[in-house]
Design a protein around this motif. Sequence first.
Motif, mmCIF file in Angstrom:
data_model
loop_
_atom_site.group_PDB
_atom_site.id
_atom_site.type_symbol
_atom_site.label_atom_id
_atom_site.label_comp_id
_atom_site.label_asym_id
_atom_site.label_seq_id
_atom_site.Cartn_x
_atom_site.Cartn_y
_atom_site.Cartn_z
ATOM 1 N N GLN A 195 0.845 -1.186 0.000
ATOM 2 C CA GLN A 195 0.000 0.000 0.000
ATOM 3 C C GLN A 195 0.890 1.249 0.000
ATOM 4 N N ILE A 196 0.268 2.382 -0.282
ATOM 5 C CA ILE A 196 0.973 3.667 -0.213
ATOM 6 C C ILE A 196 0.426 4.427 0.990
ATOM 7 N N GLN A 197 1.301 4.700 1.971
ATOM 8 C CA GLN A 197 0.858 5.475 3.128
ATOM 9 C C GLN A 197 0.894 6.962 2.763
ATOM 10 N N VAL A 198 -0.262 7.637 2.948
ATOM 11 C CA VAL A 198 -0.409 9.027 2.543
ATOM 12 C C VAL A 198 0.030 9.949 3.675
ATOM 13 N N PHE A 199 -0.562 9.768 4.852
ATOM 14 C CA PHE A 199 -0.167 10.563 6.023
ATOM 15 C C PHE A 199 -0.825 9.965 7.256
ATOM 16 N N SER A 200 -0.429 10.459 8.418
ATOM 17 C CA SER A 200 -1.103 10.120 9.670
ATOM 18 C C SER A 200 -1.379 11.425 10.398
ATOM 19 N N VAL A 215 3.126 -0.998 -7.275
ATOM 20 C CA VAL A 215 2.971 0.059 -6.282
ATOM 21 C C VAL A 215 3.927 1.213 -6.561
ATOM 22 N N LEU A 216 5.152 0.878 -7.035
ATOM 23 C CA LEU A 216 6.136 1.911 -7.338
ATOM 24 C C LEU A 216 5.667 2.805 -8.483
ATOM 25 N N SER A 217 5.024 2.205 -9.485
ATOM 26 C CA SER A 217 4.572 2.979 -10.641
ATOM 27 C C SER A 217 3.448 3.946 -10.272
ATOM 28 N N ASN A 218 2.746 3.694 -9.150
ATOM 29 C CA ASN A 218 1.644 4.578 -8.741
ATOM 30 C C ASN A 218 2.035 5.544 -7.611
ATOM 31 N N LEU A 219 3.233 5.367 -7.053
ATOM 32 C CA LEU A 219 3.660 6.228 -5.950
ATOM 33 C C LEU A 219 3.760 7.689 -6.394
ATOM 34 N N ASN A 220 4.323 7.917 -7.570
ATOM 35 C CA ASN A 220 4.475 9.295 -8.040
ATOM 36 C C ASN A 220 3.126 9.953 -8.313
ATOM 37 N N ALA A 221 2.135 9.155 -8.736
ATOM 38 C CA ALA A 221 0.801 9.715 -8.965
ATOM 39 C C ALA A 221 0.224 10.262 -7.673
ATOM 40 N N VAL A 222 0.477 9.560 -6.550
ATOM 41 C CA VAL A 222 0.004 10.020 -5.243
ATOM 42 C C VAL A 222 0.771 11.284 -4.832
ATOM 43 N N LYS A 223 2.066 11.281 -5.094
ATOM 44 C CA LYS A 223 2.867 12.465 -4.732
ATOM 45 C C LYS A 223 2.449 13.685 -5.549
ATOM 46 N N ARG A 224 2.093 13.470 -6.825
ATOM 47 C CA ARG A 224 1.754 14.594 -7.702
ATOM 48 C C ARG A 224 0.478 15.315 -7.272
ATOM 49 N N VAL A 225 -0.452 14.609 -6.597
ATOM 50 C CA VAL A 225 -1.688 15.280 -6.178
ATOM 51 C C VAL A 225 -1.489 16.045 -4.866
ATOM 52 N N GLY A 226 -0.259 16.026 -4.309
ATOM 53 C CA GLY A 226 0.008 16.860 -3.144
ATOM 54 C C GLY A 226 0.577 16.144 -1.954
ATOM 55 N N PHE A 227 0.748 14.806 -2.006
ATOM 56 C CA PHE A 227 1.249 14.060 -0.852
ATOM 57 C C PHE A 227 2.714 13.691 -1.105
ATOM 58 N N ARG A 228 3.601 14.696 -0.975
ATOM 59 C CA ARG A 228 4.997 14.512 -1.341
ATOM 60 C C ARG A 228 5.745 13.576 -0.396
ATOM 61 N N ASN A 229 5.223 13.399 0.799
ATOM 62 C CA ASN A 229 5.884 12.518 1.769
ATOM 63 C C ASN A 229 5.313 11.099 1.781
ATOM 64 N N ALA A 230 4.473 10.778 0.793
ATOM 65 C CA ALA A 230 3.896 9.429 0.717
ATOM 66 C C ALA A 230 4.995 8.393 0.533
ATOM 67 N N TYR A 231 4.799 7.193 1.107
ATOM 68 C CA TYR A 231 5.807 6.138 0.970
ATOM 69 C C TYR A 231 5.115 4.767 0.966
ATOM 70 N N ILE A 232 5.882 3.747 0.596
ATOM 71 C CA ILE A 232 5.332 2.392 0.406
ATOM 72 C C ILE A 232 5.427 1.602 1.709
ATOM 73 N N VAL A 233 4.350 0.834 2.017
ATOM 74 C CA VAL A 233 4.355 -0.129 3.130
ATOM 75 C C VAL A 233 3.964 -1.492 2.564
ATOM 76 N N GLY A 234 4.308 -2.546 3.287
ATOM 77 C CA GLY A 234 4.024 -3.885 2.768
ATOM 78 C C GLY A 234 3.496 -4.841 3.820
ATOM 79 N N TYR A 235 2.882 -5.942 3.340
ATOM 80 C CA TYR A 235 2.290 -6.965 4.216
ATOM 81 C C TYR A 235 2.616 -8.352 3.667
ATOM 82 N N ILE A 236 2.745 -9.297 4.567
ATOM 83 C CA ILE A 236 2.869 -10.707 4.196
ATOM 84 C C ILE A 236 1.751 -11.470 4.908
ATOM 85 N N ASP A 237 0.813 -11.977 4.132
ATOM 86 C CA ASP A 237 -0.352 -12.711 4.676
ATOM 87 C C ASP A 237 -1.060 -11.915 5.764
ATOM 88 N N GLY A 238 -1.261 -10.603 5.492
ATOM 89 C CA GLY A 238 -2.024 -9.743 6.393
ATOM 90 C C GLY A 238 -1.227 -9.093 7.495
#
Length: 623
Positions: A464-469, A508-531
Amino acid sequence: MKGRLIFFLNITILLCSAAMAAHAQTSQVDSLLSRGDSLRRAYCFEKSLDAYTEALDVASDTTHAPTDTSLVMMISDRILLSENGRNMTGFVYQPTVVARHKFSKEDFFLYYPLKDRSWRAVPNQLDSVSGPYSRAVYAPADASSIYFSAPDKNGIRNIYMTEMGDSLWTVPALINEHMTSAADEVYPMLSQDGKSLYFASKGLYGVGGYDLYVSTWDEQTGDWSVPVNMGFPYSSPADDFLLTGSEDGRYTLFASDRDCASDSVWVYVIEADNMPVRSEMSDPESLVSLAELNVSSRDDSGGNVQSDVPENADTRRYMDKMAQVRALRDSISAYENELGEYREKYAVVESETEKNRLAEMILEKESHIPEFQASLDEAIRELQEIEMDFLFSGVVIDADKLLVEAEREIVGEEAGFVFAKMAMGEPLTLDMERPEPEFDYSFRILDTAQFAIDTAIPEGVVYQIQVFSTSQKASVKALKGLCPVFETRSASGRYIYRVGLFNGYKDVLSNLNAVKRVGFRNAYIVGYIDGEEASVNKVRAEEKARKEASVELYSVSIIPSGGIVDSVMIEGIRQQSAGKDVTRQEGGLVVGPFNNRSQAVALVEFIEVMGYGDAKIETIENN
């Protein structure tokens, strides 16, 4: 050069021999299947099992060609049909057949003694696709609920129900999992008391084609019970469908294409029996004879109907007139009961539109009562004239015996059952609630952000891409059109906002910049293994390992209770295992493969809860 030519010639000969052997294998399987089908249709279930089992052995022989798993599964399904047929021979009913008649498949349903103008042509807003057994939907004008069959997104017909709410019909919904199989269900019909639902299915426990089933309403659970096959002779290896009772409760009717041309069906009329006695009948010839459902005329002792009333023109005229008077009285009584129901509804309904509709129906029906009453008065007058003729002629009549004979004549062999063709109803028009659209979990950027309905992280490798907290709940506007947004809370109470469900790091990497371009420049990738959340490096390593390295796969072996495997059990297992392969093995079933052990564990727990039998997990090496 010569040696190389001989080598290639030998290879060619071997390939041709293998192809010929594979072709011979296929022909042998086809022949055995055809023989098994013929024997099953002739109720020779033991012999059909022998043919199918031999076909399965031939199809599983890998000497000349790899095993065709779809063919093996199809043969296993045929074996199940014959096993079901053999089991059903222990519970056979021998009904009294009042009448039968052959009708066109196009409009046979119009000859059932149901409410006039209640069948609505397909396609309509409930059922969009017309077919051999989907010509119409039964929807009386005064119905408060409608049960119907319609195709799902995969084209398989299921049973749905809609009911009248305050002012709108509810969004059609499936009845329950028990009445939903991997094949079609058609012609659901509710009993007069609303406590039984009859329908036909190709996918539940049966002997081939459409079989007939009944489900009963359980007041304690507030749901329909597991459907029961109605058995021989209602069900057969042919197509059997549209079972219902007459409004007066005297008859049961159903249709079948057994011994029919492809464009026609039989409609059978059977004396209703509230306490049917079932017995064993395993002889194929007896079962075939029973399945013909020839018209019978029997008294209570099971013999032929015999009358001790002298048969002559005068008594026949009297009985005919008596039957007419009784029929007119019954019709008026039923009509007045129906009027009473309309008046009761009119008294409690709040919708002005519905009140006006009911008022029109009440006035229209009331206008016919004088006509019916006049017909009854005339019939009574003629009956009295016949009685006076008897009196002046010195003829003594036993009215009770004549009444019994008149009853017999209506349902007996000579008069049979009167099939009256009803008219089709007006095109179906229902004011219906709008269905909630299914949520789309694919990553998108919209005009308005959308939150995920189900926030659970699925099994497997997921990013997933974490947007902010934030310490406060974020507004939809603050999320700038992201979809789907997952909102969770940390142990410290902060709101965490993440977007998307991606199964690969590249995605997920190919969509990270799309999230950053709409204004979330500090967005980053998180991951899960079987939940379970893990570092991105660990998730990427797991992703690579699952793609490249050998991993363990799992299957579940099942030994069914009592050694009995039925279609309800198989369908339940398929649904619980998300469509995994279900194959037969000696003494039971094997389900799989599963990518992780937790899925297999969930299936074992489901089998134990349902009481299907004993199950265990086995490891499969995926090399």
